[in-house]
Scaffold this motif. Structure first.
Motif, PDB file in Angstrom:
ATOM      1  N   THR A 130       0.838   9.022  29.843  1.00  0.00           N
ATOM      2  CA  THR A 130       0.790   7.926  30.810  1.00  0.00           C
ATOM      3  C   THR A 130       2.049   7.072  30.713  1.00  0.00           C
ATOM      4  O   THR A 130       2.645   6.689  31.730  1.00  0.00           O
ATOM      5  CB  THR A 130      -0.451   7.046  30.575  1.00  0.00           C
ATOM      6  OG1 THR A 130      -1.625   7.836  30.721  1.00  0.00           O
ATOM      7  CG2 THR A 130      -0.501   5.904  31.580  1.00  0.00           C
ATOM      8  N   GLU A 131       2.456   6.783  29.496  1.00  0.00           N
ATOM      9  CA  GLU A 131       3.656   5.967  29.308  1.00  0.00           C
ATOM     10  C   GLU A 131       4.892   6.677  29.865  1.00  0.00           C
ATOM     11  O   GLU A 131       5.743   6.057  30.513  1.00  0.00           O
ATOM     12  CB  GLU A 131       3.857   5.651  27.829  1.00  0.00           C
ATOM     13  CG  GLU A 131       5.046   4.732  27.572  1.00  0.00           C
ATOM     14  CD  GLU A 131       5.116   4.276  26.127  1.00  0.00           C
ATOM     15  OE1 GLU A 131       6.220   3.858  25.720  1.00  0.00           O
ATOM     16  OE2 GLU A 131       4.104   4.328  25.412  1.00  0.00           O
ATOM     17  N   ALA A 132       4.975   7.991  29.642  1.00  0.00           N
ATOM     18  CA  ALA A 132       6.112   8.746  30.158  1.00  0.00           C
ATOM     19  C   ALA A 132       6.138   8.714  31.683  1.00  0.00           C
ATOM     20  O   ALA A 132       7.209   8.613  32.290  1.00  0.00           O
ATOM     21  CB  ALA A 132       6.045  10.196  29.665  1.00  0.00           C
ATOM     22  N   ALA A 133       4.971   8.793  32.295  1.00  0.00           N
ATOM     23  CA  ALA A 133       4.893   8.751  33.756  1.00  0.00           C
ATOM     24  C   ALA A 133       5.326   7.386  34.287  1.00  0.00           C
ATOM     25  O   ALA A 133       6.000   7.286  35.315  1.00  0.00           O
ATOM     26  CB  ALA A 133       3.476   9.079  34.211  1.00  0.00           C
ATOM     27  N   ILE A 134       4.946   6.322  33.575  1.00  0.00           N
ATOM     28  CA  ILE A 134       5.353   4.966  33.972  1.00  0.00           C
ATOM     29  C   ILE A 134       6.867   4.834  33.884  1.00  0.00           C
ATOM     30  O   ILE A 134       7.520   4.319  34.803  1.00  0.00           O
ATOM     31  CB  ILE A 134       4.666   3.911  33.078  1.00  0.00           C
ATOM     32  CG1 ILE A 134       3.156   3.902  33.312  1.00  0.00           C
ATOM     33  CG2 ILE A 134       5.242   2.512  33.367  1.00  0.00           C
ATOM     34  CD1 ILE A 134       2.384   3.044  32.320  1.00  0.00           C
ATOM     35  N   VAL A 135       7.436   5.311  32.781  1.00  0.00           N
ATOM     36  CA  VAL A 135       8.892   5.253  32.594  1.00  0.00           C
ATOM     37  C   VAL A 135       9.598   6.058  33.679  1.00  0.00           C
ATOM     38  O   VAL A 135      10.611   5.618  34.246  1.00  0.00           O
ATOM     39  CB  VAL A 135       9.283   5.778  31.200  1.00  0.00           C
ATOM     40  CG1 VAL A 135      10.801   5.930  31.089  1.00  0.00           C
ATOM     41  CG2 VAL A 135       8.775   4.840  30.108  1.00  0.00           C
ATOM     42  N   GLU A 136       9.080   7.241  33.984  1.00  0.00           N
ATOM     43  CA  GLU A 136       9.700   8.082  35.014  1.00  0.00           C
ATOM     44  C   GLU A 136       9.687   7.380  36.370  1.00  0.00           C
ATOM     45  O   GLU A 136      10.679   7.401  37.115  1.00  0.00           O
ATOM     46  CB  GLU A 136       8.956   9.419  35.118  1.00  0.00           C
ATOM     47  CG  GLU A 136       9.630  10.421  36.061  1.00  0.00           C
ATOM     48  CD  GLU A 136       8.882  11.739  36.141  1.00  0.00           C
ATOM     49  OE1 GLU A 136       9.397  12.660  36.804  1.00  0.00           O
ATOM     50  OE2 GLU A 136       7.784  11.844  35.557  1.00  0.00           O
ATOM     51  N   PHE A 137       8.560   6.740  36.683  1.00  0.00           N
ATOM     52  CA  PHE A 137       8.472   5.994  37.944  1.00  0.00           C
ATOM     53  C   PHE A 137       9.471   4.849  37.960  1.00  0.00           C
ATOM     54  O   PHE A 137      10.178   4.632  38.949  1.00  0.00           O
ATOM     55  CB  PHE A 137       7.051   5.451  38.145  1.00  0.00           C
ATOM     56  CG  PHE A 137       6.924   4.553  39.350  1.00  0.00           C
ATOM     57  CD1 PHE A 137       6.796   5.091  40.631  1.00  0.00           C
ATOM     58  CD2 PHE A 137       6.967   3.170  39.212  1.00  0.00           C
ATOM     59  CE1 PHE A 137       6.715   4.273  41.734  1.00  0.00           C
ATOM     60  CE2 PHE A 137       6.879   2.340  40.323  1.00  0.00           C
ATOM     61  CZ  PHE A 137       6.754   2.895  41.591  1.00  0.00           C
TER      62      PHE A 137
END
Length: 219
Positions: free
Chosen positions: A82-89
């Motif tokens: 989830t954190e990686a997806a937030i960072v990617e966004f």
């Protein structure tokens, strides 16, 4: 004699007119002041706050999925994916890539999801945030928060504000037993206070944090 009387009448009329003008001016001034006071009273008062709240719930995963930033599933469980997806966004949108669901990130994510905009690819990336910030405020990110709770417990929601975080989740993966913790930022990392601050010892902790981090009967 008549001329003198007319002159006195004219002077008297002039004085009376001046009195009326002054009275009218005074009334206008009072009405203006009252109007200004009424307008100020009916306006919205914005109270400044330094509580830069960061909030997460399952809706975030849904929005991330809709915009193509894979959080590892819409299961309400937060973690590295989830954190990686937030960072990617955040990186794709030109925002501060810190993994925190701050107001700017939340607003941009919701808008992108509602517009049906595909922002990232379909695979997650490795989170580039850190769990601690030496001597500063602990980051309000899944990785940093998970590090402060017992190993195996799963966070399903959190709120951070003013150096405190309220977290809730389940005890052990797949368990139905829930937990509520209050965390405090100390020297750049999170320390669990359990639910001790709930109740009389809650002074100085934002209501949103207490609501998330305190058991329902103590919130």
């Amino acid at each position: 004699m008549i001329t003198s009387r007319r002159r006195r009448l004219t002077i008297a009329a002039g004085i009376a007119a001046a009195v009326l003008v002054l009275a009218a001016c005074g009334k206008d001034k009072q009405e203006s002041s009252a109007s200004t006071t009424t307008a100020a009273a009916s306006g919205t008062t914005v109270v400044p706050s330094n509580a830069a709240s960061v909030r997460y719930d399952e809706q975030i995963q849904q929005w991330l999925t809709e915009v193509g930033c894979n959080p590892g599933g819409v299961d309400g469980v937060i973690g590295p994916h989830t954190e990686a997806a937030i960072v990617e966004f955040q990186q794709a949108e030109g925002l501060a890539a810190n993994g925190e669901m701050d107001a700017a990130t939340t607003k941009a994510l919701e808008a992108a999801a509602q517009a049906g905009k595909k922002v990232c690819g379909t695979t997650g990336t490795t989170a580039s945030t850190t769990t601690t910030t030496a001597g500063g405020q602990a980051p309000c990110t899944p990785t940093a928060l998970v590090a402060a709770i017992p190993q195996g417990d799963v966070i399903t929601g959190y709120v951070c504000a003013d150096g405190y975080a309220g977290v809730t989740g389940t005890v052990g993966n797949g368990s139905t037993t829930t937990f509520h913790y209050i965390l405090q930022s100390e020297n750049g990392s999170w320390t669990s206070l359990g639910d001790e601050p709930c109740g009389a010892a809650s002074a100085g902790i934002a209501p949103a944090v207490l609501e998330m981090g305190c058991p329902p009967e103590q919130g």
